[in-house]
Scaffold this active site. Structure first.
Site, PDB file in Angstrom:
ATOM      1  N   MET A  74       0.842  -1.199   0.000  1.00 36.61           N
ATOM      2  CA  MET A  74       0.000   0.000   0.000  1.00 36.61           C
ATOM      3  C   MET A  74       0.880   1.254   0.000  1.00 36.61           C
ATOM      4  O   MET A  74       0.388   2.355   0.307  1.00 36.61           O
ATOM      5  CB  MET A  74      -0.939  -0.005   1.200  1.00 36.61           C
ATOM      6  N   GLY A  75       2.160   1.097  -0.332  1.00 38.72           N
ATOM      7  CA  GLY A  75       3.026   2.268  -0.437  1.00 38.72           C
ATOM      8  C   GLY A  75       3.492   2.780   0.913  1.00 38.72           C
ATOM      9  O   GLY A  75       3.383   2.105   1.931  1.00 38.72           O
TER      10      GLY A  75
ATOM     11  N   HIS B  16       8.896   1.274   3.482  1.00 33.38           N
ATOM     12  CA  HIS B  16       9.953   1.259   4.489  1.00 33.38           C
ATOM     13  C   HIS B  16      10.820   0.029   4.233  1.00 33.38           C
ATOM     14  O   HIS B  16      10.569  -0.726   3.274  1.00 33.38           O
ATOM     15  CB  HIS B  16       9.364   1.271   5.898  1.00 33.38           C
TER      16      HIS B  16
ATOM     17  N   HIS C 186       9.166  -3.392   3.473  1.00 33.07           N
ATOM     18  CA  HIS C 186       8.758  -3.593   2.077  1.00 33.07           C
ATOM     19  C   HIS C 186       9.965  -3.910   1.194  1.00 33.07           C
ATOM     20  O   HIS C 186       9.924  -4.805   0.354  1.00 33.07           O
ATOM     21  CB  HIS C 186       8.089  -2.329   1.526  1.00 33.07           C
TER      22      HIS C 186
ATOM     23  N   MET D  72       8.534  -2.512  11.764  1.00 32.46           N
ATOM     24  CA  MET D  72       8.329  -1.409  10.822  1.00 32.46           C
ATOM     25  C   MET D  72       6.914  -1.479  10.259  1.00 32.46           C
ATOM     26  O   MET D  72       6.402  -2.563   9.985  1.00 32.46           O
ATOM     27  CB  MET D  72       9.341  -1.496   9.687  1.00 32.46           C
ATOM     28  N   SER D  73       6.300  -0.326  10.106  1.00 29.88           N
ATOM     29  CA  SER D  73       4.947  -0.253   9.566  1.00 29.88           C
ATOM     30  C   SER D  73       4.707   1.159   9.053  1.00 29.88           C
ATOM     31  O   SER D  73       5.161   2.132   9.669  1.00 29.88           O
ATOM     32  CB  SER D  73       3.936  -0.561  10.675  1.00 29.88           C
TER      33      SER D  73
HETATM   34  P1  AMP Z   1       1.403  -2.942   3.501  1.00 25.80           P
HETATM   35  O1  AMP Z   1       1.977  -1.892   2.635  1.00 25.80           O
HETATM   36  O2  AMP Z   1       1.343  -2.598   4.932  1.00 25.80           O
HETATM   37  O3  AMP Z   1       0.098  -3.493   2.967  1.00 25.80           O
HETATM   38  O4  AMP Z   1       2.417  -4.173   3.449  1.00 25.80           O
HETATM   39  C1  AMP Z   1       2.809  -4.725   2.211  1.00 25.80           C
HETATM   40  C2  AMP Z   1       3.615  -5.979   2.478  1.00 25.80           C
HETATM   41  O5  AMP Z   1       4.757  -5.636   3.269  1.00 25.80           O
HETATM   42  C3  AMP Z   1       2.848  -7.038   3.265  1.00 25.80           C
HETATM   43  O6  AMP Z   1       3.174  -8.325   2.752  1.00 25.80           O
HETATM   44  C4  AMP Z   1       3.368  -6.850   4.652  1.00 25.80           C
HETATM   45  O7  AMP Z   1       3.299  -8.015   5.448  1.00 25.80           O
HETATM   46  C5  AMP Z   1       4.809  -6.485   4.383  1.00 25.80           C
HETATM   47  N1  AMP Z   1       5.414  -5.792   5.535  1.00 25.80           N
HETATM   48  C6  AMP Z   1       4.897  -4.732   6.208  1.00 25.80           C
HETATM   49  N2  AMP Z   1       5.691  -4.397   7.247  1.00 25.80           N
HETATM   50  C7  AMP Z   1       6.714  -5.287   7.229  1.00 25.80           C
HETATM   51  C8  AMP Z   1       7.875  -5.480   8.066  1.00 25.80           C
HETATM   52  N3  AMP Z   1       8.116  -4.713   9.111  1.00 25.80           N
HETATM   53  N4  AMP Z   1       8.716  -6.483   7.747  1.00 25.80           N
HETATM   54  C9  AMP Z   1       8.458  -7.287   6.676  1.00 25.80           C
HETATM   55  N5  AMP Z   1       7.401  -7.152   5.860  1.00 25.80           N
HETATM   56  C10 AMP Z   1       6.535  -6.174   6.137  1.00 25.80           C
END
Ligand code: AMP
Length: 288
Positions: free
Chosen positions: A30-31, A34, A37, A191-192
């Protein structure tokens, strides 16, 4: 690096790659990227090799947000995201619009969804009842557009990865679902993109999620026999409640493959938790 906006153009490109026998690795996001990703991007590159193609999708999928959630304020930084992807050697960024992904949705002319009915029930599914339907629907659509050989997901969203793997198996997607480890800040916070919402004081308190994991792990490993889930949950919840702005949404113990809850928690069980820190809902998980 190519930027593709149109689903039809993405699918044409993917069909060309298929015809020329190139392997495709895919990282849906979802952009607001970090290093978590980017670690998935590196995983995908390592698996497809130099002759392969790595696609990152950047799409804040509206159907996985409930009306009360943070869709409209979800953080975005297109310039930074595309720079990071370029630096990481991504071949294609696929960034469709809502109108192209869900044509006619607002007018009631979009009506197909993908629903996983077992693994998506508990934890995130219990707290966010419409969330996984949105996730499985958009990932199925993205798989049909990108036609990946493998797709990389983060262990950070453990239940999501399990649900997607089940969907891919059940619906015969010819995609290998790979799960890569959670990347953390130096103090342990996973990370998030949503960490950007935290005030400095909330950011300091947010470390409690990884502390809960560490404390659960220590408790399980020092015990001579499996611990009762209710007792362990209460101990961990009291750790969270020491933070003035933190509130437990759930703390669950379960089998890492089946996601079935475990009443007795021993080594190898999995812990997942969701905690509100201020208004921000954070999740984490790990093996005990
Ligand atoms: P998102 O952008 O939050 O939808 O995440 C996209 C992808 O990145 C998903 O597969 C998440 O599980 C992965 N992701 C998000 N945060 C982390 C992290 N801290 N470490 C590894 N993968 C992550």
């Amino acid at each position: 690096m190519r930027i593709v906006r149109s689903p039809a153009a993405m699918q044409r490109l993917a069909l060309d790659w298929k015809r020329s026998g190139r392997r495709v690795g895919f990282v849906p996001t979802m952009g607001y990227l970090h290093d978590g990703h980017l670690s998935l991007v590196r995983h995908a590159r390592g698996r497809v090799g130099d002759g392969g193609v790595v696609v990152v999708s950047i799409y804040v999928n509206p159907t996985q947000f409930a009306p009360t959630e943070d869709l409209s304020r979800y953080p975005r930084d297109w310039a930074r995201d595309t720079r990071l992807c370029r630096e990481e050697g991504v071949d294609v960024v696929f960034a469709p619009t809502d109108a192209s992904m869900y044509a006619g949705r607002d007018a009631g002319r979009y009506s197909t969804h993908v629903v996983e009915e077992q693994l998506s029930r508990g934890m995130e599914g219990a707290s966010r009842p419409t969330h996984f339907r949105g996730v499985t629907t958009v990932v199925a659509k993205l798989f049909n557009l990108v036609l990946p050989d493998l797709a990389v997901f983060g262990a950070k969203d453990w239940q999501q990865a399990a649900v997607i793997r089940r969907m891919a198996t059940d619906l015969n997607f010819p995609v290998k679902v790979v799960v890569a480890p959670t990347r953390r800040e130096p103090d342990g916070l996973a990370m998030s993109s949503r960490n950007a919402y935290l005030s400095p004081s909330e950011r300091a308190q947010a470390v409690v999620l990884s502390r809960v994991l560490a404390q659960a792990r220590a408790a399980v490993r020092s015990a001579r026999r499996p611990l009762g889930a209710a007792v362990l949950r209460a101990r961990l919840a009291s750790l969270v409640s020491k933070q003035p702005d933190a509130r437990v949404d759930y703390i669950e113990f379960f089998d890492p493959e089946t996601l079935a809850p475990t009443a007795r928690v021993g080594r190898g069980a999995h812990l997942a938790l969701a905690v509100f820190v201020g208004k921000t809902r954070l999740i984490d998980n790990g093996r005990l």
